[in-house]
Structures are given as structure tokens and as C-alpha cells.
Enzyme design. Structure first.
Site, mmCIF file in Angstrom:
data_model
loop_
_atom_site.group_PDB
_atom_site.id
_atom_site.type_symbol
_atom_site.label_atom_id
_atom_site.label_comp_id
_atom_site.label_asym_id
_atom_site.label_seq_id
_atom_site.Cartn_x
_atom_site.Cartn_y
_atom_site.Cartn_z
ATOM 1 N N THR A 22 0.862 -1.185 0.000
ATOM 2 C CA THR A 22 0.000 0.000 0.000
ATOM 3 C C THR A 22 0.891 1.225 0.000
ATOM 4 O OG1 THR A 22 -0.013 0.104 2.398
ATOM 5 C CG2 THR A 22 -1.766 -1.156 1.351
ATOM 6 N N GLU A 47 -5.969 -4.016 0.390
ATOM 7 C CA GLU A 47 -6.201 -5.039 1.411
ATOM 8 C C GLU A 47 -7.383 -5.954 1.069
ATOM 9 O OE1 GLU A 47 -5.614 -1.877 1.808
ATOM 10 O OE2 GLU A 47 -4.188 -1.539 3.432
ATOM 11 N N LYS A 106 -14.917 15.711 14.729
ATOM 12 C CA LYS A 106 -15.794 15.430 15.865
ATOM 13 C C LYS A 106 -15.969 16.707 16.681
ATOM 14 C CE LYS A 106 -16.770 12.098 19.450
ATOM 15 N NZ LYS A 106 -16.302 10.963 20.253
ATOM 16 N N TRP A 118 -20.440 13.936 14.763
ATOM 17 C CA TRP A 118 -19.509 13.804 13.661
ATOM 18 C C TRP A 118 -19.915 14.695 12.493
ATOM 19 C CZ3 TRP A 118 -15.381 11.223 15.142
ATOM 20 C CH2 TRP A 118 -15.505 10.268 16.165
#
Lengths: 561, 561
Positions: B189, B339, B449, B454
């Protein structure tokens, strides 16, 4: 990398998907008064309730739970509940005789049988000793039939109503963690020789088969299409379609016992069915129904049918032509066996990029083949008299297959003669053509060996049937002291056909496509030709009948004179 | 049932299929002087020769064999040879800097590197100590570039010509039996935080992924279509397309380094490409090319393009509309990660039966979502501050995934913080909508936050970008003593736009779709916004820059006065 990707290939992981993605999609079952419908979301809740009820009953992993049911939403629930909870779904063939049915129930040691009310009489005929392992009969049914069973001869202490049983479970049940090698399903073959044998499928086998058949070049089961699985759910898990539907959440239409062509046609029109599955005879019947009722013009605008998935035998080109021209329907031909769970190969009208320019009629030829091996399925064509050796490319031999959803042994019975070094011996004589497609030419037990050369009985039957005046033909081997075997043709003639010179005419007709040594020694005219329970000509019975009659080949008779 | 179906899920069983069924189908690579073509049958023979050469060199199971190559038939051969022989295909990203490239080669302990001649300079820049494990550089190339490497600074004792190396093997090599848990591929990655981490794929992982992506509701890779995989083969195995092609034998077109839109368009027309893969920016560039050259009318009759598979970010509706109207092309949107090997979900224009009646514009909305989880992929939306708890249905949270092709650990590095009880923590903030589709709203490290609630930075960026005069916007969190964090907008303005009252105008514009507490505390006008190597806005750098500038929120400044 062991342990890094320990995710087991469990059906519960696939089967929850349809309900999650298409909760409002419908599961539809034909009933007397129209249709019964239920959403996939409801079906999942009920399947969990049913699994929970089975768990409470004490059903454990791999325990056999049988169904003796028509295609229906209730049967579909059983598919989901039984195999996702880790038990083994044993589908009973309602066309079998009582002896075979009893043998199979006893051999599988079924603990519970789910049975449609209008099929209970099949169980009543079975010897009680064959039902000794059965602890419970769960009686399903719609249309007010559900209560019929209360007057049945089954032990009333062992019977319970389907809904009552289901309601003994709770819907917050969670599918268990399982080893994906565990057995999720069991189907018995209805072989003409010996006792039926069970093919058991693991979670992994059916998981892989389900992913595979949804492939665009395979059966292409899509969430965007409405599916009517006509192949019985007691016949090799209905070719695996129910698990594909649970995965996609496609609207599913089930016929229950309303299997006549008129009812089927109405369902197709009422629900806009895109795809259905069945043997060629089913589609032949559907066509005849439409033609005989003169309803084609009325049917055409109401049909959304796209594809008919066809197996069992090759559909005639005339049938495919009619469906394509009149209804725009494509035939997809599949080959498989109970032992291959069941899809082994698929033939489509246009199979390859290089075929795109071909004319339509040419490419019907593809669909008459068994087709291209599905991804994951390996194929070998072995010499009939020495399975360790491959035939030369393009030649015919014994078809051997293996793959992750092909069985490597039968359930609880020794049948090692059906396998060769890990390969399943299919019993089909086949070749691979220049396009890589499998073409089945015979059953290996029916092929004729004469003077060290092989003669295909099926090829000869097809050729004889093409002669005017002959309505059916079977070709069998008759022993010969010098040539090992010689072909003899048994025919049924149309009414009024003259039998004079028949042998000469048949040999003359065949001589354009068969070598001289392959031409039959005799043609026998019979009034009927024995068939098996699944509608195939019973060559074994024909050979037995000839033996019983002490039949002798003409050439041998002459030499004795 | 253990042992009954012992068939291992090996790529060699899938990858021989294309060549067997479509031996004459072509593998096409763009070269300077036109095209290089080779049949699948030849490619299989060469792949076996290559595998045999690797075996003779002493390459053993799971040994890392790297490629530093463009998309080409030669790279395709390496894919087949290396992973089918049981070694591990380690694809090196040619866009990486020398430090990362060196780190990755050293970390993976690559024994052999296959390198295109015109990429050798990338290796020359790497510190020799990072190349210490490399025993051999196999130098490939067409167009007469193949000999360029002979003047390279690589140790000449360690270099060999691709064809010479391949010819040291023999084509009657047979793929070995392997455990399907063995590692067949490795991709690192390119995370913006910390060192690159390797995602290793097993034979089983990629086998299952290949079956899955050929599903009709997935990427629907078919033997009947010509495919141009534009996504680099060094980028998550080109989304798994090469293995699907080896399985189907579909004609495959590779661009090599001719990746400009004009060249790509020509290839699409020359070979009748049906399907291609790439990020939205690629299709935007292709559209601009066609528009700026005024060639649409000339292009239309020569294009057979059906679908563009798109990933990385959502394609704009205007882009999809143009491709549909002008070229009849459908966008298929995918979500995934290195992944997840990589396909996790798929969005299609018409996703469901119930959408069939919907208008086209409505259904573009589907393609802007990450889509429906692919069969086998399980999804959870967890609370951002407590991953053990699910959010309420429809709410946003941390996206967790697991499944048979999702990694459960990184290669040879401890990164247990990236996993939670067997689930991969994707780092995406997402919700599941009423259709069951995943909608990504943010990266979890970028979400804001404030006062226990959120705020999605991506939603706010999209809303701000829709205002006239604003060409780019990034929203980041700035620490606040009472509310934890507060959102601040950084914008690039079009030339000549007045900044007066900008904060009020932005807050006013946002107030229709955001709650009052969510409205930003400040709007900063910058000349440029930092981006990562893969073209995404680099929020980490933005936050670092604000910290460096000792930025203070207006409300806090006021209170200090």
C-alpha cells in the site's frame, strides 16, 4: 499463509446477502387461489426461526433433514434454514417408487422429513422399518391442504404442522460458525443399475458452485432478473439455482404442483419471468401449448422471457429456432450430473468472440454440445479400455471430470469403481472438439465395440430416426464370437409402414455417415421400447429382452444352417 | 467430509482455461511500430517455459519474484508464470520514489526483478543495500529498447535478457500441486502515513476473487468481450482483471507505456474494445481528448465500448451522462482497497429489478455510491469511538470488512491496530443506505468530531465546491478546547473572485444541508492545496501547515482579546 485468511466458505455468508440487498424482493409461490408472496426479508426471518426450531429439536451438524416437497417458497425456506444452520438438506425425489424412497430415507438416516400435505401418501406407502430413524414429520401445505395430513396413517405423535414447528423457534437465531468441509446437502442418483447412491455436497462445494454459476458466461443469475426455477428442487438442488437466488435476491417464482404448461405460461406472464430452467421436453410442451391454443399473438407482448437454461439432453434446433423467432428467447445448454453438484459445462448460442460474426443457425450448433467446461472443472477424455491414457485430440473416449464441486466418493457406500485416481468416471463417452467444447456421443455402457473399433449407439439412433416412417430407434450391442459385439437396431415404425427390405434401407441410409463395418447387422421392429423412470431409453432392458428371447444375429444363424 | 473434496483452489486450474478454450484469441500489446500480438495458446506455452526457467534458477514456493513493468503481454506472462508455479508475484509501483521502492524491494526480499528496459533507471537510483537480496534482473522490452539495459549501471553479472531467460526453460513444464493457502501475490500500500505495508494474497484468495468478479452483477468479464485493462498491473494486480482474462481467454489489449488518451482511443477503435478499467480522471481525460480534437463523429462508428469500470473516487454525473449519450457506455463503479484484493463492492447504473422503471438520471445516483457488497464480502458499520458496537441503521461509522479475499494481517509487519476481531478497519467512514448500498462519506482520520457529533469533511467539501467561484475546497478539523474539534474550510478561488464576506456566504450556502453546529468556523483562501502522490488532497499536510502557522480559530482569538 495458513490462518491469515481463515474465512470459511459458508452458505450462510452468501444466503443472507439477497435479503440484505433486496429485502422487498418477492418469493412467489403459485397456490390454488392465485399466488402466495413473501419478501426476502421475511423469508430470512422465517428461515432463522426454522433453523432455531431444528436446533431446539436437537438437530446437530451434518444430521440429515429431508424434504419431500414441490418447488415452493416453503421448500426454499427449508433450503436456507437446513443448510445454513449446518445440517444436511436431503431432498427426496417424489417421482421415485416406494421401495427406492424407503431405501434412501433409511440409508441416509433422515431424522426429520418436511413433507407437502399432498405428498404424504407417498410416505404412508413406505415400510415402517424404512422410516425407523425419522423422529418427526413436518407437514407443510397451502390451499387448506395443510390439514389433510391429520387424517393420514403416519404416527400422529410424530407429526407437526409446518407453521407450528417454525414458530417453536426464534428469529434472532444466528447462523453458526462451521467448518466449510461439513456436509450441507445430499442427493441420491436414480441410476438404472443397483441401489441409488448418495452424492454429498460440502458447504465449500456449494459456495463455489454458487459463485461460479452466477458468472456472465455461465448461468448469469442476476439480481436484475426474475427467475422461475422449473427444475424440481428435489433434482440436484434444482441445479443450484436456489442458492444463487438467495445470494442475489432476485424475484423467484415457484410453481408448486401446478406444473402444466398453461399454468407455467401464466406465471411467466404474470411476473415477467426472465429466466427459467428445465429439460428440453418441458420447453417442447410449452411450445406445443402455445401453438395448440393459438395464443402466440396474445402471449408475445406479455412475455419478458430472455433465456431458457436447458439440460438433460440436447434441445432440437427447430425448438430453439421457434423460441428465438417467436419470443426472442435464447437457449443455454448445460451438462452435469448429480455427482457434479451439478453444473460441469455450459453451451451458449454465441460462445466466443470469434463467433460474433457467425449466422444464427450456425451457432445453434454450439447449444447442441455439452459445451465449455465451467471455470474450476477439469476434463479428461480417457481411452475406454485404459483410463490411465488420454485419447488423441478430437477422439472420443470416457469423460472424466474433477473439480472443487465434483464428488470424490459416494455417501456411505463403497463405489470406488466410479472413480479413477481422483477423477469421477462420468459414464459418458465424449470428445473435445476444435473449439474446446465437450460433445457427448454415448453412455459408455451403451457404446458398441466391434473388431476393436467403437461405434456410437446415439449417433446411429439419431441417424435412423431421421428416416421417414421411423418414430423411435434404439441401437444396442449383441455379442459376436469374432467381432466381440455387433450393432442391432430396434425401431418403432409409424402406422402402415412397410417392413419389407427395412434392413437394406437402414444400411443404405446409414452408409453415408458410417463406415461399412459399423452398419447394423439387423433391424428389429418392436411395438414399444422400454424407458427408465427419468424418460431415457432403457438399453439394459432391451439387451435383457433380447437375451430372454435367445436372439441370434442373422450372420450367426446362417453359419449354423 | 474432510478429504472428500480435496481439490485445492489453485490459479493454475483457472489460468489454463482461457488458452484451452480460446487458443487463437489474442493478447495484444501496443508497441512503437503498431501492435505486438500473440495467441493465448502461445502465451501459455511461454508462461510454462518461464516458470520452468524460474524453477531451474531455484525459485521455490512463496519466493518473491518482482515485476517493474508497464501493462503488456510480457507482464501478463509473468503474472501467469510466477503465480501458477507457486512463487509470489510482487508487483512494484513504478510511480514510487526511490526510497519507497528500495524499502519495498528490501522488505519483500525479492530474489528476481523483471524490469522493462525503459524503467531500469528507476532501479539504478536505488541504494545497492536495498537490492542486496536480488540475484537477477530480467530485462524485458520491445521496440529495440531491449538492449538499452546493456549500458545500465546494474551489475552486469546479474542481468539477463528476458527472452534468453525464458528460453532457459522448457514448455512441457507442469504446474505443481500446491496448498491453496500459499502466497501467490504481494502488493504494498502507498499509505500517506508510515512505511508502505504489504498485502499478501493466497492462491485461494485470488481464485475466489476471480470467480466472483466474473459474476454478471459484478465486473462481468466474459469470453465474448475484448478487454483493455487500463489500471496499472502494478496497482492491486490491475483489480484482478488479468486472472479473469486468463480464465476466460478474452482478447486482451495492453497499452504498455503508451498511456495518453489519443493512443488509448486508437487502441479501443483498432481492436473493438468492449470493456476498460480506470479511475474517473482517466475517462475525464479521454472525453476531453475527443472533445478537443473534435473527433466524436469520426470516433462513434468505430467504438464498440460497452462499459467503463471505474474506481478510486466517484465519477461525476456529467461525465457518465456524456459517455452514455455520445458513446452508449455504462459506468460500473467499484470500491476496494489493496487489502481487499481489491474488489469489495460494485455499483451499477441499474442495480435492481425495482430500478428497471426508473429514469436514467435517477439511476446515475447508484453509480456515485460505493455500491453493493460483492458476494462473500461482509460489511459492518461500527461506531467511530467504539468498534465493538454497530451504528444504528442508516448512520455513518467506521467501515469494517471481512471475507475470503480480505487480508487479516499485513505481510511481515505488526499492524494489529488495522484489524478488529478479524475485521479489516478500512479507514473509511461510511453508511449503508436504504437500498443496502455502501456510501463512503469520509476517511475516518479526516472526519471532524465536534461536541460529540460527527461532521463529514467530504460532504462539506462537495457542498462548498458547488458554489460559484470556488475551484477546490478542503475541510479539516482544528482543535477546540470545548468542542474537541471545529471544521475549517480551505479553498482555492477562481481568478478575480471577491473574498469579502466569504465565510458568511459559505455558511449561508451550507446552512440548507448542514446543522448549525456543523457550519465551519473559518474559511481560508490558499493559492494551492497539497496533494498526495496518488492525487488525493493531503489533509495531513494541510493540518500540519496550519499547526506550523500557529493557526487559531476566530472564536478563540476573540475570547483572548
Amino acid at each position: 499463509m495458513s490462518g491469515r485468511e481463515s474465512e470459511q466458505l459458508l452458505l450462510s455468508k452468501l444466503c443472507d446477502r439477497g435479503a440484505a440487498l433486496q429485502p422487498q424482493s418477492l418469493v412467489i409461490t403459485k397456490i390454488q387461489q392465485g399466488y402466495h408472496t413473501r419478501s426476502y426479508a421475511d423469508q430470512l426471518r422465517r428461515a432463522k426461526r426454522l433453523a432455531s426450531a431444528l436446533q431446539r429439536w436437537g438437530v446437530r451438524m451434518e444430521d440429515r433433514v429431508a424434504t419431500l416437497m414441490w418447488n415452493s417458497g416453503w421448500h426454499f425456506e427449508c433450503y436456507q434454514a437446513i443448510s445454513c444452520m449446518g445440517a444436511c438438506l436431503h431432498t427426496l425425489n417424489l417421482r421415485l417408487g416406494q421401495a427406492d424412497l424407503g431405501y434412501i430415507i433409511h440409508h441416509a438416516q433422515d431424522r426429520i422429513i418436511f413433507v407437502d400435505a399432498n405428498l404424504i401418501q407417498l410416505l404412508e406407502q413406505i415400510s415402517p422399518s424404512d422410516l425407523a430413524t425419522v423422529e418427526l414429520f413436518v407437514c407443510a401445505g397451502s390451499d387448506g391442504e395443510a390439514n389433510q395430513w391429520k387424517s393420514s396413517q403416519l404416527d400422529s405423535r410424530k407429526t407437526i404442522d409446518y407453521e407450528a414447528f417454525l414458530n417453536s423457534g426464534h428469529e434472532d437465531y444466528r447462523w453458526p460458525a462451521l467448518a466449510d468441509s461439513s456436509m450441507m446437502g445430499l442427493c441420491y442418483t436414480s441410476g438404472t443399475t443397483g441401489k441409488p447412491k448418495g452424492a454429498a455436497y460440502s458447504q465449500r462445494s456449494t459456495y463455489l458452485h454458487t459463485l461460479m454459476i452466477c458468472g456472465v458466461d455461465q448461468l448469469a443469475i442476476s439480481s436484475r432478473e426474475v427467475v422461475l426455477p422449473f427444475v424440481p428442487m428435489f433434482h440436484v438442488l434444482s441445479w443450484g439455482i436456489p442458492y444463487a437466488l438467495l445470494m442475489t435476491g432476485s424475484p423467484a417464482v415457484f410453481t408448486s404442483h401446478f406444473t402444466d404448461p398453461g399454468a407455467m405460461l401464466q406465471m411467466m406472464m404474470d411476473w415477467g419471468v426472465h429466466v427459467s430452467t428445465g429439460v428440453p421436453a418441458v420447453w417442447q410442451t410449452l411450445r406445443q401449448h402455445i401453438q395448440s391454443t393459438g395464443s402466440l399473438a396474445a402471449v408475445q407482448p406479455k412475455m419478458r422471457l430472455q433465456r431458457l437454461v436447458c439440460g438433460g439432453s440436447s434441445p432440437p434446433a427447430t425448438l430453439m429456432r421457434w423460441f428465438l423467432d417467436e419470443l426472442g428467447v435464447e437457449f443455454v445448454q448445460v451438462w452435469g450430473m448429480t455427482e457434479t453438484n451439478p453444473i460441469g459445462s455450459v453451451a451458449r448460442r454465441i460462445g466466443k468472440v470469434t463467433d460474433l460474426e457467425k449466422g444464427v443457425d450456425d451457432s445453434f450448433n454450439n447449444v447442441k454440445k455439452a459445451g465449455l467446461p465451467s471455470p474450476g472443472v477439469e476434463v479428461r477424455i480417457a481411452q475406454l479400455d485404459d483410463l490411465s491414457r488420454d485419447v488423441a485430440p478430437g477422439e472420443a473416449g470416457e469423460l472424466l471430470v474433477r473439480g472443487p464441486w465434483v464428488i470424490q466418493e459416494y455417501y456411505e457406500v463403497d463405489a470406488s469403481e466410479k472413480f479413477f485416481q481422483g477423477w469421477l468416471i462420468t459414464g459418458d463417452v465424449a470428445k473435445i472438439d476444435e473449439e474446446g467444447a465437450i460433445i457427448i456421443s454415448d453412455r459408455s455402457k451403451d457404446v458398441i465395440k466391434s473388431g476393436g473399433e467403437w461405434i456410437s449407439s446415439i449417433d446411429m439412433e439419431n441417424a435412423v430416426c431421421a428416416m421417414p416412417g421411423i418414430s423411435l430407434a434404439a441401437v444396442v450391442a449383441v455379442p459376436h464370437p469374432r467381432w466381440d459385439e455387433r450393432p442391432v437396431v430396434v425401431v418403432i415404425l409409424d402406422k402402415g409402414v412397410n417392413t419389407e427390405g427395412l434392413l437394406d434401407r437402414v444400411r443404405e441410409h446409414l452408409s453415408s455417415s458410417f463406415a461399412k463395418f459399423q452398419l447394423p447387422d439387423d433391424v428389429l421392429v418392436w411395438k414399444e421400447i422400454p424407458h427408465t423412470g427419468t424418460g431415457k431409453m432403457d438399453k439394459k432392458s432391451i439387451r435383457a429382452k433380447l437375451e430372454e428371447q435367445q436372439y441370434i444375429l442373422p450372420s450367426l444363424r446362417t453359419s449354423k444352417l
